[in-house]
Design a protein around this motif. Structure first.
Motif, PDB file in Angstrom:
ATOM      1  N   MET A  77     -11.873 -11.569   7.640  1.00  0.00           N
ATOM      2  CA  MET A  77     -10.607 -11.364   6.953  1.00  0.00           C
ATOM      3  C   MET A  77     -10.725 -10.131   6.061  1.00  0.00           C
ATOM      4  O   MET A  77     -11.689  -9.966   5.340  1.00  0.00           O
ATOM      5  CB  MET A  77     -10.283 -12.610   6.127  1.00  0.00           C
ATOM      6  N   ASP A  78      -9.730  -9.278   6.127  1.00  0.00           N
ATOM      7  CA  ASP A  78      -9.699  -8.076   5.306  1.00  0.00           C
ATOM      8  C   ASP A  78      -9.020  -8.407   3.981  1.00  0.00           C
ATOM      9  O   ASP A  78      -7.802  -8.539   3.904  1.00  0.00           O
ATOM     10  CB  ASP A  78      -8.949  -6.969   6.051  1.00  0.00           C
ATOM     11  N   GLU A  79      -9.821  -8.555   2.926  1.00  0.00           N
ATOM     12  CA  GLU A  79      -9.291  -8.981   1.635  1.00  0.00           C
ATOM     13  C   GLU A  79      -8.290  -7.982   1.068  1.00  0.00           C
ATOM     14  O   GLU A  79      -7.300  -8.365   0.449  1.00  0.00           O
ATOM     15  CB  GLU A  79     -10.425  -9.203   0.621  1.00  0.00           C
ATOM     16  N   THR A  80      -8.542  -6.690   1.272  1.00  0.00           N
ATOM     17  CA  THR A  80      -7.628  -5.676   0.752  1.00  0.00           C
ATOM     18  C   THR A  80      -6.247  -5.838   1.367  1.00  0.00           C
ATOM     19  O   THR A  80      -5.229  -5.761   0.680  1.00  0.00           O
ATOM     20  CB  THR A  80      -8.178  -4.265   1.046  1.00  0.00           C
ATOM     21  N   TYR A  81      -6.205  -6.096   2.656  1.00  0.00           N
ATOM     22  CA  TYR A  81      -4.936  -6.294   3.355  1.00  0.00           C
ATOM     23  C   TYR A  81      -4.205  -7.518   2.807  1.00  0.00           C
ATOM     24  O   TYR A  81      -3.002  -7.480   2.550  1.00  0.00           O
ATOM     25  CB  TYR A  81      -5.202  -6.440   4.856  1.00  0.00           C
ATOM     26  N   VAL A  82      -4.936  -8.590   2.606  1.00  0.00           N
ATOM     27  CA  VAL A  82      -4.332  -9.828   2.106  1.00  0.00           C
ATOM     28  C   VAL A  82      -3.814  -9.628   0.686  1.00  0.00           C
ATOM     29  O   VAL A  82      -2.686 -10.014   0.362  1.00  0.00           O
ATOM     30  CB  VAL A  82      -5.334 -11.002   2.172  1.00  0.00           C
ATOM     31  N   ILE A  83      -4.608  -9.004  -0.164  1.00  0.00           N
ATOM     32  CA  ILE A  83      -4.181  -8.789  -1.548  1.00  0.00           C
ATOM     33  C   ILE A  83      -2.977  -7.857  -1.592  1.00  0.00           C
ATOM     34  O   ILE A  83      -2.073  -8.028  -2.416  1.00  0.00           O
ATOM     35  CB  ILE A  83      -5.348  -8.259  -2.412  1.00  0.00           C
ATOM     36  N   ASN A  84      -2.924  -6.893  -0.699  1.00  0.00           N
ATOM     37  CA  ASN A  84      -1.750  -6.025  -0.635  1.00  0.00           C
ATOM     38  C   ASN A  84      -0.506  -6.836  -0.279  1.00  0.00           C
ATOM     39  O   ASN A  84       0.568  -6.615  -0.829  1.00  0.00           O
ATOM     40  CB  ASN A  84      -1.972  -4.892   0.368  1.00  0.00           C
ATOM     41  N   GLN A  85      -0.658  -7.788   0.630  1.00  0.00           N
ATOM     42  CA  GLN A  85       0.466  -8.667   0.969  1.00  0.00           C
ATOM     43  C   GLN A  85       0.881  -9.509  -0.235  1.00  0.00           C
ATOM     44  O   GLN A  85       2.072  -9.687  -0.492  1.00  0.00           O
ATOM     45  CB  GLN A  85       0.098  -9.592   2.126  1.00  0.00           C
ATOM     46  N   VAL A  86      -0.105 -10.025  -0.960  1.00  0.00           N
ATOM     47  CA  VAL A  86       0.193 -10.814  -2.161  1.00  0.00           C
ATOM     48  C   VAL A  86       0.994  -9.960  -3.137  1.00  0.00           C
ATOM     49  O   VAL A  86       2.014 -10.397  -3.685  1.00  0.00           O
ATOM     50  CB  VAL A  86      -1.105 -11.329  -2.830  1.00  0.00           C
ATOM     51  N   LYS A  87       0.553  -8.733  -3.338  1.00  0.00           N
ATOM     52  CA  LYS A  87       1.237  -7.809  -4.256  1.00  0.00           C
ATOM     53  C   LYS A  87       2.672  -7.559  -3.795  1.00  0.00           C
ATOM     54  O   LYS A  87       3.613  -7.654  -4.588  1.00  0.00           O
ATOM     55  CB  LYS A  87       0.456  -6.496  -4.327  1.00  0.00           C
ATOM     56  N   GLU A  88       2.844  -7.262  -2.522  1.00  0.00           N
ATOM     57  CA  GLU A  88       4.179  -6.957  -2.003  1.00  0.00           C
ATOM     58  C   GLU A  88       5.115  -8.156  -2.078  1.00  0.00           C
ATOM     59  O   GLU A  88       6.308  -8.007  -2.334  1.00  0.00           O
ATOM     60  CB  GLU A  88       4.086  -6.471  -0.555  1.00  0.00           C
ATOM     61  N   ASP A  89       4.576  -9.340  -1.845  1.00  0.00           N
ATOM     62  CA  ASP A  89       5.414 -10.539  -1.795  1.00  0.00           C
ATOM     63  C   ASP A  89       5.735 -11.121  -3.165  1.00  0.00           C
ATOM     64  O   ASP A  89       6.744 -11.807  -3.318  1.00  0.00           O
ATOM     65  CB  ASP A  89       4.732 -11.635  -0.963  1.00  0.00           C
ATOM     66  N   SER A  90       4.881 -10.882  -4.148  1.00  0.00           N
ATOM     67  CA  SER A  90       5.044 -11.631  -5.397  1.00  0.00           C
ATOM     68  C   SER A  90       5.275 -10.790  -6.642  1.00  0.00           C
ATOM     69  O   SER A  90       5.761 -11.309  -7.642  1.00  0.00           O
ATOM     70  CB  SER A  90       3.821 -12.523  -5.621  1.00  0.00           C
ATOM     71  N   CYS A  91       4.947  -9.521  -6.623  1.00  0.00           N
ATOM     72  CA  CYS A  91       5.031  -8.721  -7.847  1.00  0.00           C
ATOM     73  C   CYS A  91       6.427  -8.155  -8.082  1.00  0.00           C
ATOM     74  O   CYS A  91       7.204  -7.979  -7.150  1.00  0.00           O
ATOM     75  CB  CYS A  91       4.018  -7.578  -7.808  1.00  0.00           C
ATOM     76  N   PHE A  92       6.700  -7.882  -9.333  1.00  0.00           N
ATOM     77  CA  PHE A  92       7.954  -7.248  -9.729  1.00  0.00           C
ATOM     78  C   PHE A  92       7.703  -6.439 -10.994  1.00  0.00           C
ATOM     79  O   PHE A  92       6.715  -6.648 -11.693  1.00  0.00           O
ATOM     80  CB  PHE A  92       9.059  -8.285  -9.959  1.00  0.00           C
ATOM     81  N   VAL A  93       8.591  -5.506 -11.264  1.00  0.00           N
ATOM     82  CA  VAL A  93       8.487  -4.682 -12.466  1.00  0.00           C
ATOM     83  C   VAL A  93       9.411  -5.277 -13.519  1.00  0.00           C
ATOM     84  O   VAL A  93      10.599  -5.484 -13.269  1.00  0.00           O
ATOM     85  CB  VAL A  93       8.875  -3.216 -12.174  1.00  0.00           C
TER      86      VAL A  93
END
Length: 199
Positions: A1-17
């Motif tokens: 599993m590519d952790e960077t890819y997964v964390i990028n998905q987490v960021k895209e799906d859950s973060c906001f400004v």
């Protein structure tokens, strides 16, 4: 599993400004139901769950009935993008995005500055964060001279906009004039660029 890819998905799906970091931090310290920021992110296992997803507020109870791996997210949802605006929070002594915009405009001739403030255009993947454009606008508005109108626009597809621009340039008749060949670079180095372009 590519952790960077997964964390990028987490960021895209859950973060906001956020527009008010301190108010959101106060809310993040509360317990549900007063804290509507707290969410569970279900990680992919790449067998039954191909892509992770953010659970709804009602489903985010920290429990995993089917044995999924969860990441519990709270203030991380807005603290991560906040670094784009306040990198000094983690010891990076650089300007944030809004400061950099104002600084860049201030270095231009005075007569062009009102036009530049009216034509701030955002592009790039981080512009997809909900609230990004509004935050840039409010920050720039607070730093810009009061007599200048500020307008901040966002491309329809921020992640792809630069690629589309480069693709259009590559199709133009002038494209060969914009290139320095590998042979020319290897023979002349930086001076090949200096000779071809006004630097």
């Amino acid at each position: 599993m590519d952790e960077t890819y997964v964390i990028n998905q987490v960021k895209e799906d859950s973060c906001f400004v956020t527009q008010d970091f301190n108010a959101e931090m106060k809310k993040a310290r509360l317990k549900p139901p007063d804290n509507d920021l707290l969410r569970d992110y279900v990680l992919p296992d790449f067998t039954s769950i191909k892509r992770g997803f953010l659970r709804s507020l009602e489903e985010s109870d920290g429990k995993s009935p089917n044995g999924e791996q969860l990441i519990r997210l709270n203030n991380e949802r807005f603290s991560v993008p906040e670094l784009l605006f306040r990198p000094s929070d983690v010891g990076v002594q650089q300007m944030g995005i809004s400061e950099a915009i104002v600084d860049a405009i201030s270095r231009c001739p005075t007569e062009t500055q009102p036009h530049l403030y009216r034509n701030i255009f955002l592009t790039g993947g981080n512009c997809n964060f909900p609230g990004f454009r509004d935050r840039v606008y409010s920050d720039v508005r607070s730093m810009a001279p009061a007599e200048y109108q500020v307008n901040v626009s966002l491309s329809k597809a921020p992640s792809l906009y630069a690629w589309h621009g480069a693709a259009a340039v590559s199709q133009s008749a002038q494209f060969p004039e914009l290139l320095v060949t590998r042979d020319d670079w290897e023979e002349n180095g930086y001076s090949a660029c200096a000779a071809r372009f006004t630097i």
